[in-house]
Design an enzyme around this catalytic site. Structure first.
Site, PDB file in Angstrom:
ATOM      1  N   TYR A  45      47.195  38.707  44.151  1.00  0.00           N
ATOM      2  CA  TYR A  45      47.323  39.751  43.129  1.00  0.00           C
ATOM      3  C   TYR A  45      48.603  39.556  42.321  1.00  0.00           C
ATOM      4  CZ  TYR A  45      47.438  44.521  41.175  1.00  0.00           C
ATOM      5  OH  TYR A  45      47.488  45.608  40.339  1.00  0.00           O
TER       6      TYR A  45
ATOM      7  N   LEU B 129      41.765  45.447  31.815  1.00  0.00           N
ATOM      8  CA  LEU B 129      42.057  46.132  33.079  1.00  0.00           C
ATOM      9  C   LEU B 129      41.264  45.562  34.251  1.00  0.00           C
ATOM     10  CD1 LEU B 129      43.142  48.199  30.959  1.00  0.00           C
ATOM     11  CD2 LEU B 129      42.300  50.004  32.437  1.00  0.00           C
TER      12      LEU B 129
ATOM     13  N   LYS C  84      41.156  34.441  40.463  1.00  0.00           N
ATOM     14  CA  LYS C  84      40.291  33.989  39.366  1.00  0.00           C
ATOM     15  C   LYS C  84      40.117  35.099  38.325  1.00  0.00           C
ATOM     16  CE  LYS C  84      37.106  30.660  41.464  1.00  0.00           C
ATOM     17  NZ  LYS C  84      35.721  30.501  41.947  1.00  0.00           N
TER      18      LYS C  84
HETATM   19  P1  NAD Z   1      40.066  49.847  39.892  1.00  0.00           P
HETATM   20  O1  NAD Z   1      39.778  48.936  41.023  1.00  0.00           O
HETATM   21  O2  NAD Z   1      39.538  51.235  39.958  1.00  0.00           O
HETATM   22  O3  NAD Z   1      39.584  49.214  38.502  1.00  0.00           O
HETATM   23  C1  NAD Z   1      39.398  47.861  38.289  1.00  0.00           C
HETATM   24  C2  NAD Z   1      38.049  47.668  37.606  1.00  0.00           C
HETATM   25  O4  NAD Z   1      37.868  46.272  37.318  1.00  0.00           O
HETATM   26  C3  NAD Z   1      36.877  48.089  38.502  1.00  0.00           C
HETATM   27  O5  NAD Z   1      35.984  48.890  37.760  1.00  0.00           O
HETATM   28  C4  NAD Z   1      36.252  46.767  38.911  1.00  0.00           C
HETATM   29  O6  NAD Z   1      34.870  46.864  39.194  1.00  0.00           O
HETATM   30  C5  NAD Z   1      36.541  45.896  37.700  1.00  0.00           C
HETATM   31  N1  NAD Z   1      36.556  44.455  38.019  1.00  0.00           N
HETATM   32  C6  NAD Z   1      37.159  43.837  39.061  1.00  0.00           C
HETATM   33  N2  NAD Z   1      36.940  42.505  38.998  1.00  0.00           N
HETATM   34  C7  NAD Z   1      36.180  42.286  37.881  1.00  0.00           C
HETATM   35  C8  NAD Z   1      35.623  41.133  37.281  1.00  0.00           C
HETATM   36  N3  NAD Z   1      35.784  39.911  37.836  1.00  0.00           N
HETATM   37  N4  NAD Z   1      34.893  41.272  36.145  1.00  0.00           N
HETATM   38  C9  NAD Z   1      34.701  42.494  35.594  1.00  0.00           C
HETATM   39  N5  NAD Z   1      35.200  43.635  36.121  1.00  0.00           N
HETATM   40  C10 NAD Z   1      35.932  43.529  37.252  1.00  0.00           C
HETATM   41  O7  NAD Z   1      41.655  49.862  39.723  1.00  0.00           O
HETATM   42  P2  NAD Z   1      42.590  50.654  38.713  1.00  0.00           P
HETATM   43  O8  NAD Z   1      43.598  51.343  39.533  1.00  0.00           O
HETATM   44  O9  NAD Z   1      41.792  51.426  37.726  1.00  0.00           O
HETATM   45  O10 NAD Z   1      43.327  49.444  37.986  1.00  0.00           O
HETATM   46  C11 NAD Z   1      43.021  49.027  36.659  1.00  0.00           C
HETATM   47  C12 NAD Z   1      44.006  47.972  36.216  1.00  0.00           C
HETATM   48  O11 NAD Z   1      45.336  48.505  36.235  1.00  0.00           O
HETATM   49  C13 NAD Z   1      44.012  46.735  37.118  1.00  0.00           C
HETATM   50  O12 NAD Z   1      44.145  45.583  36.324  1.00  0.00           O
HETATM   51  C14 NAD Z   1      45.239  46.934  37.961  1.00  0.00           C
HETATM   52  O13 NAD Z   1      45.788  45.704  38.394  1.00  0.00           O
HETATM   53  C15 NAD Z   1      46.178  47.657  37.000  1.00  0.00           C
HETATM   54  N6  NAD Z   1      47.175  48.437  37.734  1.00  0.00           N
HETATM   55  C16 NAD Z   1      46.839  49.577  38.410  1.00  0.00           C
HETATM   56  C17 NAD Z   1      47.802  50.280  39.116  1.00  0.00           C
HETATM   57  C18 NAD Z   1      47.501  51.547  39.876  1.00  0.00           C
HETATM   58  O14 NAD Z   1      48.394  52.092  40.493  1.00  0.00           O
HETATM   59  N7  NAD Z   1      46.303  52.081  39.839  1.00  0.00           N
HETATM   60  C19 NAD Z   1      49.131  49.805  39.133  1.00  0.00           C
HETATM   61  C20 NAD Z   1      49.427  48.637  38.446  1.00  0.00           C
HETATM   62  C21 NAD Z   1      48.445  47.969  37.731  1.00  0.00           C
END
Ligand code: NAD
Ligand code: UDP
Length: 312
Positions: free
Chosen positions: A144, A72, A90
């Site tokens: 993204y 995630l 990246k």
């Molecule tokens: P979020 O930003 O709360 O969570 C992402 C987490 O990844 C954060 O805790 C962040 O600190 C961590 N992170 C970012 N870059 C990092 C790195 N280089 N190394 C380690 N950790 C890293 O967002 P979310 O809404 O919880 O999303 C989680 C996942 O679900 C993501 O991959 C996102 O693309 C996917 N997603 C979310 C949604 C949504 O509507 N919330 C929709 C589609 C996909």
């Protein structure tokens, strides 16, 4: 008991997933660089005997022994992923390579949190998994969208070439408690603006649509899909197909909070998709699941959460 790695485990969705898997009696290792996540999201889990937290950046390789991986790690809101677009791509691409390399070495199952954004501004509505999408490769959302598309390619190739056990889910707009108050996504923005009686910022004319899924429904589907037999690799859409215009959302939030806010108009951001709604027949044919929490009910929980955050 399985040992499960959740990258991005201190984020919004990741923290709910950690909680769910610990409640099921699994051992959970959360990994996060805290870019958009927060220790506050997982503080209540830190004393759990089967929970471990690692500060690590997923663009660097990692060595662990685990049975399952949920990948995630990636900033998810436009404001955050556009802050450092090169780092975003990246994270998706090198992060995918690193978790897939790990999964290959330890023969773990690995699930990729992909996104409805891979469909871009869709010409097919509602979106079905067979649709390849309409994505601008050089726009401000591309870091993204294309990063996530490339991650899907990497997952598919590690599966074909190295028999890595993969699962790909395409998540549609998800909301709920522990969204970052400052992440600029529409649900958190509108609720916070309403709770502070500030203007509600509607981008464009508000006729663009999204279909909002409550986080508990998503986490339920994620865990159930991970448990399916190996041939079920996806990709599968996971979302709530009830579609709303952004204007309807604004009006609902104002009504539910009793805010004195007025709705104001701001320019529509570049490449902002005009409509989005998942076709979820594929996932419903694989697991026993359907979204249960409707928008009003989920918004109530989220409004209560942000009220308590703002009182702190
Ligand atoms: P979020 O930003 O709360 O969570 C992402 C987490 O990844 C954060 O805790 C962040 O600190 C961590 N992170 C970012 N870059 C990092 C790195 N280089 N190394 C380690 N950790 C890293 O967002 P979310 O809404 O919880 O999303 C989680 C996942 O679900 C993501 O991959 C996102 O693309 C996917 N997603 C979310 C949604 C949504 O509507 N919330 C929709 C589609 C996909
Ligand atoms: N949006 C809006 N006001 C805001 C934030 C977002 O009108 O304060 C709109 C945005 O332009 C988009 C929709 O709400 O059309 C959903 O935006 P979000 O950033 O939550 O998710 P995404 O565009 O990635 O689906």
């Amino acid at each position: 008991m399985s040992r499960i790695l959740i990258t991005g485990g201190a984020g919004f969705i990741g923290s709910h997933l950690c909680e769910r898997l610990l409640n099921e009696g699994q051992e959970v290792i959360a990994l996060d660089n805290y870019f958009t996540g927060s220790k506050d999201n997982i503080r209540h889990l830190l004393s759990h005997p089967y929970f471990e937290m690692i500060r690590h950046d997923i663009t660097k390789e990692l060595f662990l022994e685990v049975d399952e991986i949920y990948n995630l790690a990636c900033p998810a809101s436009p404001v955050h992923y556009q802050y450092n677009p090169i780092k975003t791509i990246k994270t998706s691409v090198m992060g995918a390579i690193n978790v897939l390399g790990l999964a290959k070495r330890v023969k773990a199952k690995v699930l990729q949190a992909s996104t409805s954004e891979i469909y871009g501004d869709p010409e097919v509505h509602p979106q079905v998994e067979e649709y390849w999408g309409n994505v601008n490769p050089i726009g401000i959302r591309s870091c993204y969208d294309e990063g996530k598309r490339c991650a899907e390619t990497l997952f598919s190739d590690y599966h074909r070439q190295n028999n890595v056990r993969i699962k790909i889910i395409r998540i549609f707009n998800t909301y709920g408690p522990r969204m970052q108050p400052n992440d600029g996504r529409v649900v958190s923005n509108f609720i916070i603006q309403a709770l502070q009686n500030k203007d509600i910022t509607l981008y464009g004319d508000g006729s663009q649509t999204r279909s909002f899924q409550y986080v508990d429904d998503l986490v339920d589907a994620m865990v159930k899909f991970m448990a399916t037999p190996d041939p079920e690799i996806g990709p599968v859409n996971i979302g709530n197909p009830n579609e709303f215009t952004i204007r309807q959302l604004a009006e609902l939030v104002v009504e539910m909070t009793g805010a004195k806010s007025k709705i104001i108009y701001k320019p529509l951001p570049e490449n902002d998709p005009l409509k989005r709604k998942p076709d979820i027949s594929k996932i419903k044919g694989i697991i026993d699941w359907e979204p249960k929490i409707e928008l009003k009910e989920g918004l109530k929980e989220t409004i209560d959460y942000f009220s308590s955050v703002l009182r702190k």
